[in-house]
Write an enzyme that holds these catalytic residues in place. Structure first.
Site, PDB file in Angstrom:
ATOM      1  N   GLU A   1       2.361  -0.315   7.520  1.00 46.30           N
ATOM      2  CA  GLU A   1       2.105   0.934   6.801  1.00 46.30           C
ATOM      3  C   GLU A   1       1.960   2.067   7.819  1.00 46.30           C
ATOM      4  O   GLU A   1       1.375   1.875   8.891  1.00 46.30           O
ATOM      5  CB  GLU A   1       0.809   0.783   5.994  1.00 46.30           C
ATOM      6  CG  GLU A   1       0.376   2.026   5.247  1.00 46.30           C
ATOM      7  CD  GLU A   1      -1.003   1.868   4.629  1.00 46.30           C
ATOM      8  OE1 GLU A   1      -1.236   2.401   3.537  1.00 46.30           O
ATOM      9  OE2 GLU A   1      -1.867   1.204   5.257  1.00 46.30           O
TER      10      GLU A   1
ATOM     11  N   LYS B   1       3.530   2.485  -2.957  1.00 47.79           N
ATOM     12  CA  LYS B   1       2.204   1.880  -3.092  1.00 47.79           C
ATOM     13  C   LYS B   1       1.609   2.213  -4.454  1.00 47.79           C
ATOM     14  O   LYS B   1       1.547   3.376  -4.851  1.00 47.79           O
ATOM     15  CB  LYS B   1       1.297   2.393  -1.962  1.00 47.79           C
ATOM     16  CG  LYS B   1      -0.053   1.702  -1.850  1.00 47.79           C
ATOM     17  CD  LYS B   1      -0.795   2.212  -0.617  1.00 47.79           C
ATOM     18  CE  LYS B   1      -2.127   1.531  -0.413  1.00 47.79           C
ATOM     19  NZ  LYS B   1      -2.823   2.037   0.801  1.00 47.79           N
TER      20      LYS B   1
ATOM     21  N   CYS C   1      -1.638  -2.689   2.352  1.00 47.01           N
ATOM     22  CA  CYS C   1      -3.008  -2.445   2.820  1.00 47.01           C
ATOM     23  C   CYS C   1      -4.048  -2.662   1.727  1.00 47.01           C
ATOM     24  O   CYS C   1      -4.367  -3.790   1.369  1.00 47.01           O
ATOM     25  CB  CYS C   1      -3.086  -1.031   3.411  1.00 47.01           C
ATOM     26  SG  CYS C   1      -4.559  -0.726   4.409  1.00 47.01           S
TER      27      CYS C   1
END
Length: 513
Positions: free
Chosen positions: A271, A332, A382
């Site tokens: 990321e 995301k 994440c």
């Protein structure tokens, strides 16, 4: 003789003193929370968690609901204050302590209910249901939920881990809590306490965890390019971060050409490995092209991309193929509040102007990852790995392997990266998939479907991990059941509350009679 008036100097002053037993319970509540914290990675002390819950059970049993709230708040603070220390690494107490207090407050909701129901028969079982219900609440509230501190995430080394393949993280948490409360119950009723202690503790030994390559194999490279220095200002060095990942990928390509490393089929960048939008910046596009062409494999590039439709940023993973460039994107879906987004921004700005550091990122909605070589790769970026439904949706979209691109540079050398890695290990067992963790600054890791870590990097060092991993298409029971284990455990917790109210009403009616 008439009694002295209340304000007479001769009237003795009565001071309310805190009794010794209360002080003991206060100390044990805090100690229990600290033991839960100590059971979490990077320490392999998973067995401390049941002991911590045994102390909590001692504190709560037979107490009133308001006492359960107070002791639970202390327990939660003992747990959450040290666990979340990483949130204040570069912004100080303004983030760390309020967040820890809010999490402890959520825990105290569950402990209030546990104390209220503590006169029910087989109370440890009901209490474990209530803890599961409390964790379910914390997954959705407030601000979309904050699941850090889910008990299951402290168990990547322990006997409870295989249970994740049956009922996911909720079942692991339930088993740990039940074991601890069963340990306490041995002092009350050993005939009941012994099975409550032993059964959840050893149940995992009867759960098979598959590791076979039922859908073939894939050779994966996880690139950790590193950042010039830790801290919130690392994004100001965006080009240096991108160049680091390009450099490390080209170095790996040279090692492959020299026969020192195996040719990867899939390359995973972290990321934020390119915070320069490659769709708007020709130099970033050229650099990523050079890396993909050198390694001769598709690269999943973590990038910040400004959407042309609204001019707002997205945290994306871009599929970059050699000779083709960008061919697909994943946005995301679960954004981090107070980081990527800022709920109630104007309100919180009254307390600190630091809230304006939080972004205005927009979430995605598509759980499908990328087809990369022989693998269908799930992408859980994440913060997403902490949420049961997000990971499950990406696996049920057809993934045969899971990738976790992450950026932990803003948390320095704290325990955050190890806590997040433990979540990845739980997810590997939960869904029967190998997991590749690629971090900007560490810890990057290769996780097998049984949760074992076969390779990992150090912190703040450039590195490349290359491994041949099994691709798996089987569906674990946990994946097949989906959210049902959590719902059933939560429903049982609500039944416990209903029984508690019923018992209280009967006791009140009996006393009145």
């Amino acid at each position: 003789m008439a009694p002295d008036p209340p304000d007479s100097p001769e009237t003795p002053v009565r001071r309310r003193r805190i009794s010794g037993p209360v002080l003991l319970r206060v100390a044990l509540a805090v100690a229990g929370g600290v033991l839960i914290y100590l059971s979490f990675p990077p320490r392999p002390l998973w067995f401390l968690a049941p002991i911590g819950f045994a102390l909590l059970a001692y504190v709560l049993y037979g107490r009133r609901a308001r006492a359960g709230f107070g002791y639970g708040l202390l327990f939660g603070l003992g747990f959450m204050v040290p666990l979340l220390r990483w949130t204040g690494e570069f912004v100080g107490l303004v983030a760390w302590l309020p967040l820890a207090f809010a999490c402890a407050l959520m825990i105290s909701i569950g402990t209030t209910a546990m104390a209220f129901t503590s006169r029910l028969p087989a109370w440890p079982l009901w209490a474990a249901f209530l803890w599961a219900a409390d964790e379910a609440l914390r997954e959705v509230f407030p601000f979309g939920g904050f699941t850090w501190g889910k008990v299951a995430f402290g168990q990547p080394e322990g006997w409870f881990l295989p249970l994740a393949a049956v009922g996911g993280a909720p079942l692991v948490s339930f088993a740990v809590v039940l074991t601890g409360f069963g340990l306490f119950w041995l002092t009350k009723n050993w005939k009941l306490g012994l099975p409550l202690l032993v059964v959840p503790l050893v149940a995992g030994f009867g759960v098979p965890v598959g590791v076979d390559a039922s859908a073939g194999t894939v050779t994966v490279a996880a690139i950790q390019g590193n950042v010039p220095r830790a801290g919130l200002d690392f994004n100001a060095q965006r080009r240096a971060v991108l160049d680091n990942h390009v450099k490390k990928t080209i170095e790996l390509a040279a090692d492959v050409a020299a026969g020192k490393a195996k040719q990867p089929d899939v390359v995973i960048w972290p990321e934020n490995s390119s915070d320069i939008d490659p769709f708007r910046n020709a130099d970033a596009k050229a650099a990523i092209d050079a890396a993909a062409n050198a390694i001769k494999a598709p690269v999943a590039v973590g990038a910040v991309v400004v959407d042309r439709s609204d001019g707002l940023p997205r945290n994306q993973v871009v599929l970059w193929e050699p000779g083709k460039g960008a061919t697909d994107t994943y946005t995301k879906r679960k954004l981090q509040p107070f980081g990527e987004t800022m709920p109630m921004r104007s309100f919180f700005r009254l307390f600190s102007s630091d809230v304006d550091r939080a972004g205005v990122f927009q979430p995605g909605s598509d759980p499908e990852g990328f087809r990369m070589g022989p693998a269908q790769v799930a992408l859980d970026t994440c913060y997403e790995v902490a949420f049961d439904s997000v990971v499950r949706d990406s696996v049920t979209a057809g993934a045969t392997i899971i990738a976790i691109p992450t950026n932990n540079a803003t948390f320095g050398r704290t325990e955050m990266t190890y806590q997040q890695l433990s979540m990845s290990r739980v997810r590997a067992v939960e869904h029967g998939r190998a997991v590749v963790v690629a971090a900007t600054s560490g810890v990057s890791a290769i996780v097998q479907p049984d949760g074992s870590v076969t390779q990992k990097t150090g912190l703040f060092t450039p590195d490349a991990l290359v491994a041949t991993l099994p691709l798996r298409s089987q569906t674990t029971l946990a994946t097949w059941l989906g959210a049902w284990p959590g719902w059933v455990l939560t429903a049982a917790g609500l039944v416990a509350l209903a029984l508690g109210f019923t018992r209280r009403r009967k006791d009140s009616n009996g006393a009145a009679a």
